[in-house]
Every structure is written in structure tokens, then in C-alpha cells.
Motif scaffolding. Structure first.
Motif, short mmCIF file in Angstrom:
data_model
loop_
_atom_site.label_atom_id
_atom_site.label_comp_id
_atom_site.label_asym_id
_atom_site.label_seq_id
_atom_site.Cartn_x
_atom_site.Cartn_y
_atom_site.Cartn_z
N GLY A 44 0.91 -1.37 -0.13
CA GLY A 44 -0.04 0.13 0.09
C GLY A 44 0.89 1.18 -0.06
O GLY A 44 0.18 2.34 -0.02
N THR A 45 2.27 1.27 0.06
CA THR A 45 2.83 2.32 0.10
C THR A 45 3.70 2.43 -1.43
O THR A 45 3.59 1.61 -2.21
CB THR A 45 4.16 2.12 1.09
N GLU A 46 4.38 3.57 -1.52
CA GLU A 46 5.07 3.74 -3.02
C GLU A 46 6.18 2.74 -3.19
O GLU A 46 6.55 2.63 -4.44
CB GLU A 46 5.73 5.27 -2.95
N LEU A 47 6.66 2.04 -2.21
CA LEU A 47 7.56 0.94 -2.43
C LEU A 47 7.29 -0.17 -2.80
O LEU A 47 7.85 -1.31 -3.15
CB LEU A 47 8.37 0.79 -1.10
N GLU A 48 5.90 -0.39 -2.63
CA GLU A 48 5.14 -1.86 -3.06
C GLU A 48 5.37 -2.34 -4.44
O GLU A 48 5.95 -3.35 -4.65
CB GLU A 48 3.65 -2.04 -2.72
N GLN A 49 5.19 -1.35 -5.47
CA GLN A 49 5.27 -1.80 -6.77
C GLN A 49 6.91 -2.13 -7.06
O GLN A 49 7.20 -3.11 -7.84
CB GLN A 49 4.77 -0.75 -7.57
N LEU A 51 9.20 -3.19 -5.42
CA LEU A 51 9.70 -4.29 -4.85
C LEU A 51 8.98 -5.32 -5.18
O LEU A 51 9.71 -6.60 -5.54
CB LEU A 51 9.23 -4.23 -3.11
N ARG A 52 7.73 -5.35 -5.92
CA ARG A 52 7.20 -6.48 -6.92
C ARG A 52 7.98 -6.76 -7.96
O ARG A 52 8.15 -7.80 -8.31
CB ARG A 52 5.78 -6.07 -7.07
N GLN A 53 8.37 -5.65 -8.64
CA GLN A 53 9.29 -5.68 -9.90
C GLN A 53 10.42 -6.44 -9.58
O GLN A 53 11.11 -7.27 -10.14
CB GLN A 53 9.45 -4.24 -10.43
N LEU A 54 11.13 -5.95 -8.37
CA LEU A 54 12.49 -6.73 -7.98
C LEU A 54 12.34 -8.12 -7.67
O LEU A 54 13.01 -8.82 -8.00
CB LEU A 54 12.93 -5.87 -6.66
N LEU A 55 11.20 -8.40 -7.12
CA LEU A 55 10.95 -9.96 -6.80
C LEU A 55 10.67 -10.65 -8.20
O LEU A 55 11.45 -11.58 -8.23
CB LEU A 55 9.72 -10.01 -5.98
#
Length: 201
Positions: A44-49, A51-55
Motif C-alpha cells: 500500500g506504499t510507494e515501495l510496494e510496486q 519491490l514487486r518488480q524486484l521480486l
């Protein structure tokens, strides 16, 4: 700089390279587990997307290195990957001094670890890229792309790490750039050396 050696059809000390590749696969498993957990924390934060791309990229990289191991005829030691996963689980409380709750420094510790891990895996890609010059079974073009990707990942993780440090302790997240401007060899983030070397080969 000396000229690249002519391909000889195989790497020297393949048994050592097999251990090396399996160690990096184990580290990749730990990185995937860490980033998966970080996504839950930052949902729900600006870091989620990002981080998902990194994963997604970490999973792709693990698959790519597994493919290289198989192309070289190396067995993949899954027990090492399980051990890394268990160690990452066990270390959660030790990293921030809180066993049951997240410390204010938890985000900082995790992003510092992430930036260091990305730099370490980039070294692994570069080592395999060197080996690719003497063994055509190793996909050099793939490794060139992974090196560039790791550079970008490290730049992002470094930027976030600095922002988190400023949020936790106060201060200017851009302050380390002054050291980079005086030539610390890294530019404060992911240096371009790996990508430049890959592009020139």
C-alpha cells in the motif's frame, strides 16, 4: 589491460565453479524470501510496486543461473537454498534488536542488506561473464543483461536506503553524494563498471 584469453572450450576448476554457482543460488533464495517479506511490510506504499518488480527480477535471475548450472552439467544443491531460507527466517529478530515487533531501524537494516546483496550477486554475474569467455555453454548476452539489471537495482536500493536513513535518524539523504563527487569509485550507488565492461566485450 591484457587481452581476453581465447576460448578453450571449458572453464578451469569446474568443481569449484559448481560450488560457487550453488552458493549464489542459495543467496538468491534468501534474497527472494527477504523481498517477499518486505512487500508485505510495505504493502500500500510507494515501495510496494518497485519491490514487486524486484521480486520478479530476482526469480528470473535465479531461473537464469539455474539454467547456466544445468548447461554446465552442475548438480543444483537445493539443500543449500533451504538452509539460506531458514537462516533468513531465524535472523529477523537479530537484525533490529526486537524479537516480536519491528524496530524503527528495521527498514533501514533491510534496505542496507538488500543493497549489499545486490552488489554481491552482481559480482557473481561478473564472474560468470568472465568464465563465459572460455566456455560457450555460458550465455554471455544473458549475463550482460543481468549485470545491467543489477546495476539498476543497486541504484534504486541505495536511493531508498538513504531516504530511510534520513527518515529514521534525520539529515540529508543526498549528503553521501559529496563523497562520490570526490572519487570514491562507486558514485554512491551502483557503479557503471560492470555494465561498461559487459558492453565492451
Amino acid at each position: 589491460m591484457s587481452e581476453n584469453p581465447a576460448p578453450s572450450g571449458g572453464v578451469t576448476h569446474p568443481e569449484l565453479l559448481a560450488v560457487y554457482v550453488n552458493d549464489h543460488l542459495a543467496a538468491a533464495a534468501g534474497g527472494i524470501e527477504l523481498v517477499s517479506r518486505m512487500i508485505g511490510v510495505h504493502r500500500g506504499t510507494e515501495l510496494e510496486q518497485p519491490l514487486r518488480q524486484l521480486l520478479d527480477e530476482l526469480r528470473e535471475e535465479k531461473t537464469a543461473i539455474t539454467g547456466i548450472a544445468q548447461a554446465l552439467g552442475f548438480p543444483v544443491r537445493h539443500y543449500k537454498q533451504v538452509a539460506t531460507w531458514v537462516a533468513e527466517k531465524a535472523s529477523r529478530g537479530k537484525l533490529n534488536g526486537h524479537l516480536l515487533t519491528r524496530s524503527p531501524s528495521s527498514d533501514l537494516v533491510e534496505f542496507e542488506f538488500l543493497a549489499s546483496a545486490v552488489r554481491g550477486k552482481r559480482s557473481g554475474f561478473e564472474t560468470l561473464r568472465i568464465a563465459a569467455t572460455v566456455d560457450s555453454r555460458i550465455d554471455a548476452d544473458l549475463l550482460d543483461r543481468l549485470i545491467r539489471q543489477a546495476n539498476r537495482q543497486h541504484d534504486w536500493a541505495t536511493e531508498v536506503r538513504r531516504d530511510v536513513a534520513a527518515r529514521v535518524f534525520g539529515g540529508d539523504p543526498d549528503a553521501p553524494d559529496s563523497a562520490a563527487d570526490h572519487g570514491n569509485g562507486d558514485g554512491g550507488g551502483g557503479d557503471d563498471g560492470g555494465a561498461e565492461s559487459a558492453d565492451q566485450t
